[in-house]
Design an enzyme around this catalytic site. Structure first.
Site, mmCIF file in Angstrom:
data_model
loop_
_atom_site.group_PDB
_atom_site.id
_atom_site.type_symbol
_atom_site.label_atom_id
_atom_site.label_comp_id
_atom_site.label_asym_id
_atom_site.label_seq_id
_atom_site.Cartn_x
_atom_site.Cartn_y
_atom_site.Cartn_z
ATOM 1 N N ASP A 96 -3.107 18.717 -3.091
ATOM 2 C CA ASP A 96 -2.752 18.599 -1.662
ATOM 3 C C ASP A 96 -3.776 19.248 -0.746
ATOM 4 O O ASP A 96 -3.431 19.772 0.318
ATOM 5 C CB ASP A 96 -1.381 19.247 -1.363
ATOM 6 C CG ASP A 96 -0.268 18.649 -2.192
ATOM 7 O OD1 ASP A 96 -0.314 17.439 -2.417
ATOM 8 O OD2 ASP A 96 0.631 19.400 -2.599
ATOM 9 N N HIS B 251 -1.548 10.981 -1.462
ATOM 10 C CA HIS B 251 -2.581 11.293 -0.491
ATOM 11 C C HIS B 251 -2.078 10.850 0.868
ATOM 12 O O HIS B 251 -1.638 9.727 1.026
ATOM 13 C CB HIS B 251 -3.852 10.489 -0.775
ATOM 14 C CG HIS B 251 -4.580 10.949 -1.988
ATOM 15 N ND1 HIS B 251 -4.738 12.265 -2.297
ATOM 16 C CD2 HIS B 251 -5.206 10.259 -2.948
ATOM 17 C CE1 HIS B 251 -5.435 12.371 -3.404
ATOM 18 N NE2 HIS B 251 -5.727 11.170 -3.829
HETATM 19 P P1 GDP Z 1 -4.260 15.242 -0.865
HETATM 20 O O1 GDP Z 1 -3.266 14.912 -1.931
HETATM 21 O O2 GDP Z 1 -5.315 16.188 -1.331
HETATM 22 O O3 GDP Z 1 -4.810 14.037 -0.189
HETATM 23 O O4 GDP Z 1 -3.467 16.067 0.257
HETATM 24 P P2 GDP Z 1 -2.129 15.662 1.031
HETATM 25 O O5 GDP Z 1 -2.337 14.438 1.757
HETATM 26 O O6 GDP Z 1 -0.967 15.733 0.135
HETATM 27 O O7 GDP Z 1 -1.979 16.936 1.987
HETATM 28 C C1 GDP Z 1 -2.830 17.236 2.962
HETATM 29 C C2 GDP Z 1 -2.042 17.393 4.269
HETATM 30 O O8 GDP Z 1 -2.909 17.900 5.245
HETATM 31 C C3 GDP Z 1 -1.546 16.085 4.832
HETATM 32 O O9 GDP Z 1 -0.380 16.338 5.562
HETATM 33 C C4 GDP Z 1 -2.686 15.653 5.774
HETATM 34 O O10 GDP Z 1 -2.287 14.754 6.785
HETATM 35 C C5 GDP Z 1 -3.056 16.964 6.323
HETATM 36 N N1 GDP Z 1 -4.435 17.158 6.752
HETATM 37 C C6 GDP Z 1 -5.598 16.807 6.125
HETATM 38 N N2 GDP Z 1 -6.652 17.332 6.784
HETATM 39 C C7 GDP Z 1 -6.132 18.033 7.841
HETATM 40 C C8 GDP Z 1 -6.711 18.849 8.861
HETATM 41 O O11 GDP Z 1 -7.904 19.059 8.929
HETATM 42 N N3 GDP Z 1 -5.847 19.414 9.757
HETATM 43 C C9 GDP Z 1 -4.504 19.247 9.703
HETATM 44 N N4 GDP Z 1 -3.756 19.845 10.633
HETATM 45 N N5 GDP Z 1 -3.927 18.508 8.736
HETATM 46 C C10 GDP Z 1 -4.728 17.918 7.831
#
Ligand code: GDP
Length: 426
Positions: free
Chosen positions: A12, A40
């Protein structure tokens, strides 16, 4: 150019957003491990998506999206997810499924669920997507390859062999009705026919892509600390989320991977069980959880509240090391803007001694985090795209962490949207 994008922590980290961004400059995006057990989050002009099995390049018409042989392919989940994105205006995503990928069946989900129930308080915190029973079958050579779905007699033969032991287990360990190979053959043969248009020898496609110097992005799921060999065993996943495995799980020569982009958040989060040294609790945790991510720190797959904590330089350095990271991307930097002081876990204390390496689980369970406080920046940096425009304290925070994890930080994400990103020259 072959690049891998992988997690440096517990998962995440925000890999989905970055994959979506980097996919724009790629010809192929490949999933190489795991299944529909994680998610994701991607926010772009089509809306907000939680992708589980589909590679994150599906929003770009020019990208060929492949599901490699290392993936646990749940045909029902795949088709549902595909229908979901098609219904939201993504036309003609270009997709390929490896004929050597194995099929995650209903009974893997059933066995996963029954086992977590049986374990009760000792459960692993599985997403109950069938991943552990699936990879157990693969290792035991009782799995079923995607290509075997297309031959009804062979499929029936494989299912009969697979169910022999499972039905004994179901009856005597779980007190559950036995499974019927005939009915499963009909169901999965029909699903195979629906998948047929996408089934291909993806390894051949990838070797051709290497020969013709195509741009390939290998997309990891979860993070380094969930690796069965290098993570917090047994609270790990059942396939390797490491870039080293990307070559195997996608079907590429290991020397072909030139860049490994590891991803971390500017703080820590973890969903599922397992040791998390810099975890925080109480009101402090509530506030970080509420402000984190795009809508709070809740699992993209399960909706479970994620555990949160301060940035852990020891765990992240270990993550970068085992990933072989050539660079690090830091996401969710904007989330920390509310803090006057920001603690960073710079070392652990184990039996009164300060250590800076990430030990095996039984020792890790005994460590205490050692924090250093960094001054916060207390101003809104959301959407900032120019690194030099970030407040000095924010840049200090990034650059201090860069030294601690011994990996250049080249990308900084300042919001969940595609365009909220700073590129940094190092
Ligand atoms: P992944 O599985 O690694 O793709 O991660 P996830 O999607 O599960 O979790 C990442 C969370 O952080 C999600 O809610 C994204 O929308 C959010 N996100 C990603 N980059 C940023 C950022 O730079 N700032 C903020 N506020 N949220 C972000």
């Amino acid at each position: 150019m072959i690049r891998a994008i992988v997690g440096a922590n517990w998962g995440d980290e925000g890999k989905g957003k970055l994959t979506d961004v980097l996919a724009e400059h790629s010809d192929l995006v490949v999933r190489f491990q795991g299944g529909a057990n994680a998610g994701h989050t991607i926010i772009n002009q089509y809306g907000k998506f939680a992708l589980h099995l589909l590679p994150s390049g599906i929003f770009h018409d020019h990208v060929l999206n492949l599901i490699g042989p290392g993936v646990a392919l749940d045909p029902v989940a795949f088709l549902e997810e595909l229908e979901g994105v098609l219904s939201r205006g993504i036309t003609h995503p270009r997709l390929g499924i490896s004929d050597r990928a194995q099929v995650l069946m209903d009974f893997h989900v059933l066995l996963d669920t029954l086992e977590e129930e049986r374990l009760g308080g000792r459960k692993f915190g599985s997403t109950k997507s069938g991943i552990a029973p699936f990879y157990a079958d693969k290792a035991a050579k009782t799995g079923i390859q995607v290509c075997q779905l297309l031959d009804k007699d062979l499929l029936h033969e494989r299912l009969v062999a697979s169910l022999e032991k499972k039905n004994v287990l179901l009856a005597h360990l779980y007190h559950h009705a036995p499974l019927d190979a005939d009915a499963l053959t009909e169901k999965y043969y029909a699903l195979g026919q629906r998948l047929k248009p996408w089934i291909a020898d993806t390894s051949l496609l990838l070797h051709e892509a290497v020969q013709s110097d195509k741009r390939v992005l290998l997309e990891g799921q979860l993070g380094a600390l969930r690796d069965p060999d290098h993570g917090i065993y047994p609270y790990v996943t059942s396939s390797s989320p490491l870039a080293g495995y990307a070559a195997v799980g996608a079907g590429l020569p290991p020397w072909a991977i030139r860049e490994v982009i590891a991803v971390t958040k500017a703080y820590s989060s973890s969903v599922g069980r397992g040791v998390f040294p810099s975890q925080i609790a109480g009101e402090e945790a509530e506030e970080l959880r509420r402000r984190g991510g795009d809508a709070g720190e809740y699992g993209a797959k399960t909706g479970r509240p994620r555990d949160v904590g301060w940035f852990d330089a020891v765990a992240t350095r270990h993550g970068c090391l085992v990933q072989g990271a050539t660079q690090l991307a830091m996401t969710n930097l904007d989330v920390l803007s509310y803090l006057k002081e920001i603690p960073v876990c710079v070392a652990y204390e184990l039996d009164g001694k300060r250590i800076t390496h990430f030990p095996a689980t039984p020792l890790l369970e005994r460590v205490q985090p050692v924090y250093e406080l960094f001054p916060g920046w207390l101003s809104d940096i959301k959407g900032q795209t120019d690194y030099r425009q970030l407040p000095a304290n924010c840049r200090n925070y990034v650059e201090a962490i860069e030294k601690m994890v011994a990996t250049p930080i080249t990308l900084l994400s300042t919001g969940p949207r595609r365009e909220e990103l700073c590129y940094r020259e190092v």
